[in-house]
Scaffold this motif. Structure first.
Motif, PDB file in Angstrom:
ATOM      1  N   MET A  62       4.443 -15.342  17.409  1.00  0.00           N
ATOM      2  CA  MET A  62       4.054 -13.911  16.809  1.00  0.00           C
ATOM      3  C   MET A  62       2.877 -14.477  15.653  1.00  0.00           C
ATOM      4  N   ASP A  63       1.695 -13.629  15.697  1.00  0.00           N
ATOM      5  CA  ASP A  63       0.795 -14.109  15.231  1.00  0.00           C
ATOM      6  C   ASP A  63       1.016 -13.494  13.309  1.00  0.00           C
ATOM      7  N   GLY A  64      -0.039 -13.952  12.594  1.00  0.00           N
ATOM      8  CA  GLY A  64       0.085 -13.516  11.013  1.00  0.00           C
ATOM      9  C   GLY A  64       0.008 -12.076  10.825  1.00  0.00           C
ATOM     10  N   PHE A  65      -0.843 -11.423  11.543  1.00  0.00           N
ATOM     11  CA  PHE A  65      -1.135  -9.882  11.524  1.00  0.00           C
ATOM     12  C   PHE A  65       0.344  -9.190  11.799  1.00  0.00           C
ATOM     13  N   ASN A  66       0.994  -9.522  12.935  1.00  0.00           N
ATOM     14  CA  ASN A  66       2.293  -8.743  13.356  1.00  0.00           C
ATOM     15  C   ASN A  66       3.424  -9.077  12.445  1.00  0.00           C
ATOM     16  N   GLU A  67       3.246 -10.512  11.909  1.00  0.00           N
ATOM     17  CA  GLU A  67       4.248 -10.901  10.816  1.00  0.00           C
ATOM     18  C   GLU A  67       4.639  -9.936   9.623  1.00  0.00           C
ATOM     19  N   ASN A  68       3.374  -9.426   9.185  1.00  0.00           N
ATOM     20  CA  ASN A  68       3.124  -8.731   7.991  1.00  0.00           C
ATOM     21  C   ASN A  68       3.018  -7.067   8.405  1.00  0.00           C
ATOM     22  N   ALA A  69       3.176  -6.743   9.662  1.00  0.00           N
ATOM     23  CA  ALA A  69       2.743  -5.319  10.020  1.00  0.00           C
ATOM     24  C   ALA A  69       3.637  -4.558   9.235  1.00  0.00           C
ATOM     25  N   TRP A  70       3.254  -3.244   8.974  1.00  0.00           N
ATOM     26  CA  TRP A  70       4.093  -2.428   7.965  1.00  0.00           C
ATOM     27  C   TRP A  70       5.461  -2.095   8.447  1.00  0.00           C
ATOM     28  N   TRP A  71       5.341  -2.260   9.733  1.00  0.00           N
ATOM     29  CA  TRP A  71       7.123  -1.732  10.385  1.00  0.00           C
ATOM     30  C   TRP A  71       7.879  -2.892  10.350  1.00  0.00           C
ATOM     31  N   THR A  72       7.742  -4.091   9.980  1.00  0.00           N
ATOM     32  CA  THR A  72       8.493  -5.196   9.592  1.00  0.00           C
ATOM     33  C   THR A  72       9.050  -5.199   8.335  1.00  0.00           C
ATOM     34  N   LEU A  73       8.598  -4.259   7.276  1.00  0.00           N
ATOM     35  CA  LEU A  73       9.173  -4.375   5.992  1.00  0.00           C
ATOM     36  C   LEU A  73      10.050  -3.165   5.870  1.00  0.00           C
ATOM     37  N   PRO A  74      11.319  -3.502   5.589  1.00  0.00           N
ATOM     38  CA  PRO A  74      12.378  -2.457   5.720  1.00  0.00           C
ATOM     39  C   PRO A  74      12.144  -1.464   4.751  1.00  0.00           C
ATOM     40  N   GLU A  75      11.525  -1.566   3.555  1.00  0.00           N
ATOM     41  CA  GLU A  75      11.331  -0.447   2.483  1.00  0.00           C
ATOM     42  C   GLU A  75      10.144   0.610   3.074  1.00  0.00           C
ATOM     43  N   ASN A  76       9.634   0.420   4.041  1.00  0.00           N
ATOM     44  CA  ASN A  76       8.686   1.356   4.421  1.00  0.00           C
ATOM     45  C   ASN A  76       9.533   2.366   5.356  1.00  0.00           C
ATOM     46  N   PHE A  77      10.829   2.109   5.486  1.00  0.00           N
ATOM     47  CA  PHE A  77      11.660   3.128   6.339  1.00  0.00           C
ATOM     48  C   PHE A  77      12.382   3.790   5.151  1.00  0.00           C
ATOM     49  N   ASP A  78      12.564   3.490   4.064  1.00  0.00           N
ATOM     50  CA  ASP A  78      13.204   4.105   2.960  1.00  0.00           C
ATOM     51  C   ASP A  78      12.425   5.553   2.933  1.00  0.00           C
ATOM     52  N   ALA A  79      13.239   6.593   2.411  1.00  0.00           N
ATOM     53  CA  ALA A  79      12.853   7.790   1.763  1.00  0.00           C
ATOM     54  C   ALA A  79      11.848   8.380   2.728  1.00  0.00           C
ATOM     55  N   PRO A  80      11.912   8.921   4.041  1.00  0.00           N
ATOM     56  CA  PRO A  80      11.077   9.285   4.845  1.00  0.00           C
ATOM     57  C   PRO A  80      10.734  10.759   4.200  1.00  0.00           C
ATOM     58  N   LEU A  81       9.391  10.930   4.425  1.00  0.00           N
ATOM     59  CA  LEU A  81       8.802  12.144   3.977  1.00  0.00           C
ATOM     60  C   LEU A  81       8.956  13.483   4.925  1.00  0.00           C
ATOM     61  N   VAL A  82       9.479  14.499   4.508  1.00  0.00           N
ATOM     62  CA  VAL A  82       9.527  15.528   5.495  1.00  0.00           C
ATOM     63  C   VAL A  82       9.018  16.947   4.899  1.00  0.00           C
ATOM     64  N   THR A  83       8.405  17.426   6.000  1.00  0.00           N
ATOM     65  CA  THR A  83       7.846  19.021   5.732  1.00  0.00           C
ATOM     66  C   THR A  83       7.980  19.781   6.800  1.00  0.00           C
ATOM     67  N   PHE A  84       7.681  21.039   6.832  1.00  0.00           N
ATOM     68  CA  PHE A  84       7.923  21.988   7.956  1.00  0.00           C
ATOM     69  C   PHE A  84       6.622  22.901   7.914  1.00  0.00           C
ATOM     70  N   ILE A  85       5.829  22.892   9.138  1.00  0.00           N
ATOM     71  CA  ILE A  85       4.759  23.570   9.504  1.00  0.00           C
ATOM     72  C   ILE A  85       4.895  24.413  10.724  1.00  0.00           C
ATOM     73  N   ASP A  86       4.100  25.372  10.692  1.00  0.00           N
ATOM     74  CA  ASP A  86       4.330  26.313  11.887  1.00  0.00           C
ATOM     75  C   ASP A  86       3.738  25.819  12.923  1.00  0.00           C
ATOM     76  N   GLU A  87       3.749  26.753  14.227  1.00  0.00           N
ATOM     77  CA  GLU A  87       3.284  25.924  15.578  1.00  0.00           C
ATOM     78  C   GLU A  87       1.757  26.043  15.551  1.00  0.00           C
ATOM     79  N   ALA A  88       1.149  26.731  14.886  1.00  0.00           N
ATOM     80  CA  ALA A  88      -0.374  26.896  14.865  1.00  0.00           C
ATOM     81  C   ALA A  88      -0.887  25.711  14.264  1.00  0.00           C
ATOM     82  N   GLN A  89      -0.448  25.329  13.061  1.00  0.00           N
ATOM     83  CA  GLN A  89      -0.614  24.327  12.233  1.00  0.00           C
ATOM     84  C   GLN A  89      -0.647  23.033  12.857  1.00  0.00           C
TER      85      GLN A  89
END
Length: 124
Positions: free
Chosen positions: A1-28
């Motif tokens: 695994m190269d250095g880029f993948n080791e530090n990728a955003w998806w490898t950090l657990p805190e990036n999965f804490d508190a997902p942001l959620v919103t609702f939009i209509d079909e056209a938007q």
């Protein structure tokens, strides 16, 4: 695994804490993510996030949009989504510029820093 993948955003657990959620209509949803989600993957890659669209979520025809990733990127995307859907022309135009930006190139730290503060949300 190269250095880029080791530090990728998806490898950090805190990036999965508190997902942001919103609702939009079909056209938007179609306007932002494209017909059959044509632009969804590009927006995810350019914002370093993972976006889940749940069309079946509500009986009113709205789509639930869940965003996980680095906090600044999540906030930037929510700012863009809310601005695009704003009834005020200024915010709508700003949202369109943000949408064009995230579709065309990866977001920079400067882009993330330029996002509106929470105070502006009170005006939407």
């Amino acid at each position: 695994m190269d250095g880029f993948n080791e530090n990728a955003w998806w490898t950090l657990p805190e990036n999965f804490d508190a997902p942001l959620v919103t609702f939009i209509d079909e056209a938007q949803e179609e306007h932002i993510f494209g017909h059959e989600d044509l632009h969804l993957r590009r927006i995810e890659v350019h914002s370093n996030t993972l976006i889940q669209l749940e069309r079946w979520f509500s009986t009113s025809g709205q789509t639930r949009v869940t965003v996980v990733g680095p906090l600044r990127a999540k906030r930037w995307l929510m700012d863009m989504i809310r601005s695009v859907g704003s009834q005020q022309a200024y915010y709508q135009a700003r949202g369109e510029l943000m949408l064009h930006l995230v579709r065309s190139q990866p977001l920079t730290n400067e882009d993330l820093d330029a996002s509106f503060s929470i105070r502006i949300w009170l005006d939407l």
